[in-house]
Structure formats: structure tokens, C-alpha cells
Design a protein around this motif. Sequence first.
Motif, PDB file in Angstrom:
ATOM      1  N   MET A  44      11.903  -9.757   0.137  1.00  0.00           N
ATOM      2  CA  MET A  44      12.121  -8.311   0.209  1.00  0.00           C
ATOM      3  C   MET A  44      13.203  -7.932   1.216  1.00  0.00           C
ATOM      4  O   MET A  44      13.786  -6.852   1.129  1.00  0.00           O
ATOM      5  N   MET A  45      13.448  -8.777   2.177  1.00  0.00           N
ATOM      6  CA  MET A  45      14.529  -8.575   3.133  1.00  0.00           C
ATOM      7  C   MET A  45      15.024  -9.944   3.575  1.00  0.00           C
ATOM      8  O   MET A  45      14.306 -10.940   3.440  1.00  0.00           O
ATOM      9  N   GLY A  98      12.722   5.426   2.405  1.00  0.00           N
ATOM     10  CA  GLY A  98      12.437   6.255   1.238  1.00  0.00           C
ATOM     11  C   GLY A  98      11.117   5.917   0.585  1.00  0.00           C
ATOM     12  O   GLY A  98      10.150   6.685   0.654  1.00  0.00           O
ATOM     13  N   ALA A  99      11.023   4.768  -0.036  1.00  0.00           N
ATOM     14  CA  ALA A  99       9.797   4.357  -0.719  1.00  0.00           C
ATOM     15  C   ALA A  99       9.882   2.866  -1.003  1.00  0.00           C
ATOM     16  O   ALA A  99      10.968   2.291  -1.041  1.00  0.00           O
ATOM     17  N   VAL A 100       8.726   2.259  -1.210  1.00  0.00           N
ATOM     18  CA  VAL A 100       8.682   0.828  -1.530  1.00  0.00           C
ATOM     19  C   VAL A 100       7.769   0.627  -2.730  1.00  0.00           C
ATOM     20  O   VAL A 100       6.650   1.144  -2.755  1.00  0.00           O
ATOM     21  N   GLY A 101       8.240  -0.128  -3.723  1.00  0.00           N
ATOM     22  CA  GLY A 101       7.362  -0.488  -4.827  1.00  0.00           C
ATOM     23  C   GLY A 101       8.005  -0.372  -6.192  1.00  0.00           C
ATOM     24  O   GLY A 101       8.693   0.601  -6.493  1.00  0.00           O
ATOM     25  N   HIS A 124       1.442  -6.322  -3.557  1.00  0.00           N
ATOM     26  CA  HIS A 124       1.152  -7.065  -2.325  1.00  0.00           C
ATOM     27  C   HIS A 124       2.396  -7.813  -1.837  1.00  0.00           C
ATOM     28  O   HIS A 124       2.526  -8.085  -0.642  1.00  0.00           O
ATOM     29  N   ILE A 125       3.320  -8.110  -2.742  1.00  0.00           N
ATOM     30  CA  ILE A 125       4.572  -8.753  -2.339  1.00  0.00           C
ATOM     31  C   ILE A 125       5.533  -7.724  -1.748  1.00  0.00           C
ATOM     32  O   ILE A 125       6.119  -7.923  -0.683  1.00  0.00           O
ATOM     33  N   LEU A 137       4.948  -4.650  -0.541  1.00  0.00           N
ATOM     34  CA  LEU A 137       4.481  -3.975   0.672  1.00  0.00           C
ATOM     35  C   LEU A 137       4.434  -4.917   1.870  1.00  0.00           C
ATOM     36  O   LEU A 137       4.930  -4.605   2.951  1.00  0.00           O
ATOM     37  N   TRP A 138       3.841  -6.096   1.677  1.00  0.00           N
ATOM     38  CA  TRP A 138       3.721  -7.022   2.793  1.00  0.00           C
ATOM     39  C   TRP A 138       5.059  -7.665   3.136  1.00  0.00           C
ATOM     40  O   TRP A 138       5.254  -8.153   4.261  1.00  0.00           O
ATOM     41  N   GLY A 139       5.997  -7.646   2.207  1.00  0.00           N
ATOM     42  CA  GLY A 139       7.297  -8.239   2.482  1.00  0.00           C
ATOM     43  C   GLY A 139       8.273  -7.299   3.157  1.00  0.00           C
ATOM     44  O   GLY A 139       9.296  -7.737   3.691  1.00  0.00           O
ATOM     45  N   LEU A 140       7.999  -5.995   3.146  1.00  0.00           N
ATOM     46  CA  LEU A 140       8.926  -5.035   3.738  1.00  0.00           C
ATOM     47  C   LEU A 140       8.194  -4.016   4.606  1.00  0.00           C
ATOM     48  O   LEU A 140       8.245  -4.090   5.836  1.00  0.00           O
ATOM     49  N   LEU A 141       7.480  -3.100   3.982  1.00  0.00           N
ATOM     50  CA  LEU A 141       6.861  -1.998   4.719  1.00  0.00           C
ATOM     51  C   LEU A 141       5.892  -2.491   5.786  1.00  0.00           C
ATOM     52  O   LEU A 141       6.024  -2.167   6.982  1.00  0.00           O
ATOM     53  N   ILE A 142       4.902  -3.265   5.381  1.00  0.00           N
ATOM     54  CA  ILE A 142       3.883  -3.695   6.345  1.00  0.00           C
ATOM     55  C   ILE A 142       4.461  -4.710   7.325  1.00  0.00           C
ATOM     56  O   ILE A 142       4.076  -4.745   8.506  1.00  0.00           O
TER      57      ILE A 142
END
Length: 351
Positions: A56-57, A74-77, A85-86, A88-93
Motif C-alpha cells: 500500500m505504500m 482522503g479515503a482508503v479502500g 484488511h490489506i 487498511l492495515w497497509g496504509l491507514l492503520i
Amino acid sequence: MDSLKIAVLPGDGVGEDIVPDVLPVLDRLAEIHGSVKFDWRRYDWNCRYYLEHGEMMPADGLDQLSDHDAIFLGAVGDPARVPDHISLWGLLIKIRREFEQVLNIRPAKSLKGIRSPLQDGNSFDFVVVRENSEGEYSQIGGRLGTGADEIAVQNAVFTRKAIERAVRYAYQLAASRAKKVTAATKSNGIIHTMPFWDEISQQVAQEDESITFDLQHIDALAANFITKPHTYDVVVASNLFGDILTDMGAAMMGSIGVAPAANLNVNGKWPSMFEPVHGSAPDIVGKGIANPMGQLWTAKMMLEHLGYEDMGEHLLGAIEAVLADGVKTPDIGGTATTGEVIAAVNAEIGS
């Protein structure tokens, strides 16, 4: 004049539709006030990036973000192509956890020009302080066994440090508002973590008796949000309870599209991150009807966090004036496009 280096992550879906057009509004606001200039640094890390690179990054993504004054997301997904789960956990979380963004702050208030779905929803104004680093969202646990004997265990982790930090922040907010803090609990059903939460919350409450404090069980609190939202000022809650209550707050306002959020780093080591609540909304991407108010209100929270309260209030005033004039996207009963709403806010700022 100050210069602020802001990392801009439009992300996925309607984030890409909205964020680029919001930045000129903030530039206009900065020009009028003359106290700051924005140095926007765009990073196109999203689900499309994942499909191209398998992550994701980039591996040094956090290093690239670390020297910014704030992160504007902005938004993720993109669940049709990348499991949540990939993404969100790879970028936002990942950003939230690694940058120690331990508090999630989400205001909710009745806004002029938007009719709340609540029968008596025209007089509420509260803020939810959500503990953002542990609680029910810990990664401790797992799955064991197979077939009929298979089990899953998820451990909730609460520390004195995190609870005290969340409650003290709630008290700081309440001191400048209506001087009332409500802590969400479920100590009548969850026998270890919630009594611990109650005990520490009450200890912090004793430090400042000028603030009214009470504990409410989450089920009763949720019901009261619907029946008497005007009675709340600052609500402090664990990670899971806060997540649920803040989405209720967005719905009470009339649309999740208007709701803002801040993920705060409180020790000054890393940048805080500001994001609207609405998510990537893949069903309306590219249609020109996404509501930009959540992103704009999020920008107001970012400005206040960075010390530019006057600019933040100017922006929120413009948002409310445009809504009161009836310039609204379809999710809140209007006919305006995303671009028309942003243009109206920009015009109101300069009027």
C-alpha cells in the motif's frame, strides 16, 4: 509568514474526486489571512498502487511522511479489488500505529441547512474522543482447531497510560466547551477491562471538579444519542465503543459525508493525520456527487490543530453558510455537484 508542509494522500475512490479540489480552497483561505502558506506534497499511495507494487505504500513511506507538519487523507479502500484488511492495515492503520496517533477526535453537531433524521435533532453539538491505539482492536489473539471445535480468541488490551491520556484530553476539550464529560463503559457485562476503565476514568475526574463527569453504559448511551443528543458535550470511549458512537454521530447529522475526523499524535514526535469519516464510497466514484463537506470540515480540524484557529473558524463558517443557502449534494437533499459545493465554499470564504 509560516510555511506548512502537508502530506496529501487522496487515496481511493471519492478521495481522489474531492481532495485535489479542496486544496485551492485552503490556499485561498491562507491568502486571505496572510499568516501561512501551504506546501502540498502529494503521495499517490492507494489500492491502485498496491495492485501495481504489492504494497500500500513503499518500504520507506513512513520516513517520507515523518517530516511533514500534518497528513491530509482522503479515503482508503477498494474492496472489489483489494481486501479491506490489506488496504487498511497497509496504509491507514499502519500510519496511525507507527506515528502514535493515539486519539481519534470526531465532532458531531446539527448544521444549518441539513435536516437530522432525528425528530429532535436540531440542537446537538458534541465531540467523541476515541482511544485509538489499543482496547478491543489489539492484535493479540488467534484461531485454533478445525471443524466444529474451531475457536477464535481476540484479546482486548487496556493500559492505565492510554486511558488516562484519553480522559485527560476529553477534560481539556470540555474545559473550553460546556464542561461536561461522559465516559462510555460496559462494566456490568465486561468484568475486567471495563471496571479498569471506570476506575481510572473516575480517578482522572477527581483532578478537576469544575467538569461534570459521568459514566454511562454503552447501550444506554447509544439510545440516549438518539433520544436526547443535546445532553452531551464531550464523550470519551474505548477504541470499539468510540468507533461505533462516532458513526452514529455522523448519521445523526444527516450524512456520513459531512463528518470529519482527526488522528492525533500528542507527544509531538510525528505528524497527526486528518481524514473524513465517509470512506472511499466506490458506488459513487466519478459521478460528481460525492459530498466534500467532510473533507472541508476535516481541513478545519487540521488548521486548528496546527494553531490556526481563526482560519478554521472562517472555514467552518463558510461551510455552514453554503449549507444554509441550500447548496448541497444529493446525500443531504440537494442537487449540487461536488465541484459546485466546493466552488460555493470558496466564494463564501472570499466574500
